[in-house]
Design an enzyme around this catalytic site. Sequence first.
Site, PDB file in Angstrom:
ATOM      1  N   HIS A 137     -18.974  -8.135 -66.022  1.00  0.00           N
ATOM      2  CA  HIS A 137     -18.381  -8.405 -64.652  1.00  0.00           C
ATOM      3  C   HIS A 137     -19.043  -8.705 -64.320  1.00  0.00           C
ATOM      4  CE1 HIS A 137     -14.974  -8.837 -62.084  1.00  0.00           C
ATOM      5  NE2 HIS A 137     -13.976  -8.851 -63.312  1.00  0.00           N
ATOM      6  N   GLN A 217     -12.956  -1.271 -67.951  1.00  0.00           N
ATOM      7  CA  GLN A 217     -11.979  -1.048 -68.822  1.00  0.00           C
ATOM      8  C   GLN A 217     -12.759  -0.199 -69.993  1.00  0.00           C
ATOM      9  OE1 GLN A 217      -9.979  -4.130 -69.401  1.00  0.00           O
ATOM     10  NE2 GLN A 217     -10.884  -5.369 -67.950  1.00  0.00           N
ATOM     11  N   LYS A 240      -5.993  -0.668 -63.979  1.00  0.00           N
ATOM     12  CA  LYS A 240      -6.198  -1.117 -64.916  1.00  0.00           C
ATOM     13  C   LYS A 240      -5.356   0.034 -65.736  1.00  0.00           C
ATOM     14  CE  LYS A 240     -10.493  -4.206 -63.790  1.00  0.00           C
ATOM     15  NZ  LYS A 240      -9.111  -4.969 -64.287  1.00  0.00           N
ATOM     16  N   CYS A 378     -14.504 -13.715 -64.742  1.00  0.00           N
ATOM     17  CA  CYS A 378     -15.576 -13.368 -64.200  1.00  0.00           C
ATOM     18  C   CYS A 378     -16.640 -12.527 -65.200  1.00  0.00           C
ATOM     19  CB  CYS A 378     -14.679 -11.848 -63.282  1.00  0.00           C
ATOM     20  SG  CYS A 378     -13.433 -12.688 -62.167  1.00  0.00           S
TER      21      CYS A 378
HETATM   22  N1  C6P Z   1     -11.287  -7.129 -65.144  1.00  0.00           N
HETATM   23  C1  C6P Z   1     -10.338  -8.740 -65.935  1.00  0.00           C
HETATM   24  O1  C6P Z   1      -8.868  -9.853 -66.529  1.00  0.00           O
HETATM   25  P1  C6P Z   1     -11.289  -4.496 -60.604  1.00  0.00           P
HETATM   26  O2  C6P Z   1     -11.147  -5.974 -59.981  1.00  0.00           O
HETATM   27  O3  C6P Z   1     -12.097  -4.271 -59.088  1.00  0.00           O
HETATM   28  O4  C6P Z   1      -9.906  -4.034 -59.924  1.00  0.00           O
HETATM   29  O5  C6P Z   1     -12.121  -4.844 -60.915  1.00  0.00           O
HETATM   30  C2  C6P Z   1     -13.873  -5.741 -61.289  1.00  0.00           C
HETATM   31  C3  C6P Z   1     -13.982  -5.020 -62.592  1.00  0.00           C
HETATM   32  C4  C6P Z   1     -15.203  -4.475 -63.026  1.00  0.00           C
HETATM   33  N2  C6P Z   1     -15.124  -4.288 -63.953  1.00  0.00           N
HETATM   34  C5  C6P Z   1     -14.960  -4.919 -65.443  1.00  0.00           C
HETATM   35  C6  C6P Z   1     -15.888  -4.557 -66.726  1.00  0.00           C
HETATM   36  C7  C6P Z   1     -13.849  -5.671 -65.118  1.00  0.00           C
HETATM   37  O6  C6P Z   1     -12.818  -5.526 -66.261  1.00  0.00           O
HETATM   38  C8  C6P Z   1     -13.275  -5.627 -63.868  1.00  0.00           C
HETATM   39  C9  C6P Z   1     -11.822  -6.319 -63.669  1.00  0.00           C
HETATM   40  C10 C6P Z   1     -10.732  -7.958 -64.799  1.00  0.00           C
HETATM   41  O7  C6P Z   1     -11.143  -8.912 -67.349  1.00  0.00           O
HETATM   42  C11 C6P Z   1     -10.302  -9.043 -63.275  1.00  0.00           C
HETATM   43  S1  C6P Z   1     -11.956  -9.969 -63.445  1.00  0.00           S
END
Ligand code: C6P
Length: 420
Positions: A137, A217, A240, A378
């Site tokens: 990501h 995740q 999440k 992302c």
């Molecule tokens: N992925 C998705 O729709 P935050 O924004 O800090 O809570 O998480 C960031 C993040 C970091 N690592 C991984 C593997 C992620 O999947 C995510 C967030 C969301 O896949 C929003 S882009």
Amino acid sequence: MTFDNTAKKLQSQATVLDIEQIRADFPILSQQVHGKPLVYLDNAATTQKPNQVIETIDQYYRQYNSNIHRGVHTLSERGTAAYEKARLTIRDFINASSEKEIILLSGATEAINLVAQSYGRSRLSEGDEIIISQMEHHSNIVPWQIVAEQTGASLKVIPINDAGELIMDEYRKLLTDKTRLVAVGHISNALGSINPIKEIIDLAHEYGALALVDGAQAVPHTVVDVQALDCDFYAFSGHKLFGPTGTGVLYGKQTLLEDMPPYQAGGDMIKMVTFEKTIYNDLPYKFEAGTPHISGVIGLGAAIEYVNNIGLQAIAAYEHELLDYATEALTTVKGLRIIGTAANKVSVLSFIMDNIHPHDLGTILDHAGIAIRTGHHCAMPVMQHFQIPATARASMAFYNTKQEIDCLVQGIEYAKKVFA
Ligand code: C6P
């Protein structure tokens, strides 16, 4: 609760889930969108919140809203106790050996930035190497690009194969005596691939490098034991994990955190301030400057208790059943190609359609009440590997059902007719 107890509890709960009862805990799921029952399949972006979390937050604001670690009055003492209790729940959830290793932040993104700016910026220099992977990501790419620029360190990238798996032989080749840090995701948000994270960490350690795991995740789908993994840092987000947005956790080994400089400065992260000298607070507060997201953290504690009560092993077993069902169902759709076919996956399905852009598909599905995510998620380097601009992504949680997957397939078939 100790980890041993938690593990026993998880084992004893690896039974069939009562999905109807579980769904009743999530008020948002019973609504209609565009006149159709909501089918929420965007859980990798954020999960829905059970009543237990909503009520915990409601109670905080109705009964003991206060600032923490500061007041001697009753409300502040209640707030502090609830906040620190949540930290202990988080500690046990990932089996950290001490609550000093649990830094409460705004999300996985902030957790990774903290390590990059505190550890990376103060320890890396010209010639040092950081290893990440092609399936990261952006939150686990850009902080390392920035710190590489600041320090003169360089960035190396583990490639992926066409199934969406890390090529471990290439990883082994990238490791050298200059490798200082390996930062890799436990589970890919764009592909659902589960990485061999223990092996990745062990190999990093063989070369004397630290290992940071982006677990954003992973925590909603699988049991995470940071001591068994022996990772140096583990980052995840609360939203999440059925908890509030704006909450997240950095686990770090105590010895490392003790040595690292503060990341932000302000209230609560100090013991004493004079104009001549400031003495920083002990862990974990050294890394928690300013008034934190108090209600959010307390809500995250409630979310973890909720997940523990269902049992992550039972959740993983049920979600795997959903993944198998959905993979088979989508495979029957002509013109659909699944992106990400790793041998080990969680319940995340990315796909593309002949002649339908993912955004158009997402819009048509929305009109049928079905929420999926479309775009690059992302994770642009993943899209670059597959030479596609975007995918449609259906990501399932334990409250989803096979009937909902049937709705998704019907929705896709309808979109095909519209674009025929
Ligand atoms: N992925 C998705 O729709 P935050 O924004 O800090 O809570 O998480 C960031 C993040 C970091 N690592 C991984 C593997 C992620 O999947 C995510 C967030 C969301 O896949 C929003 S882009």
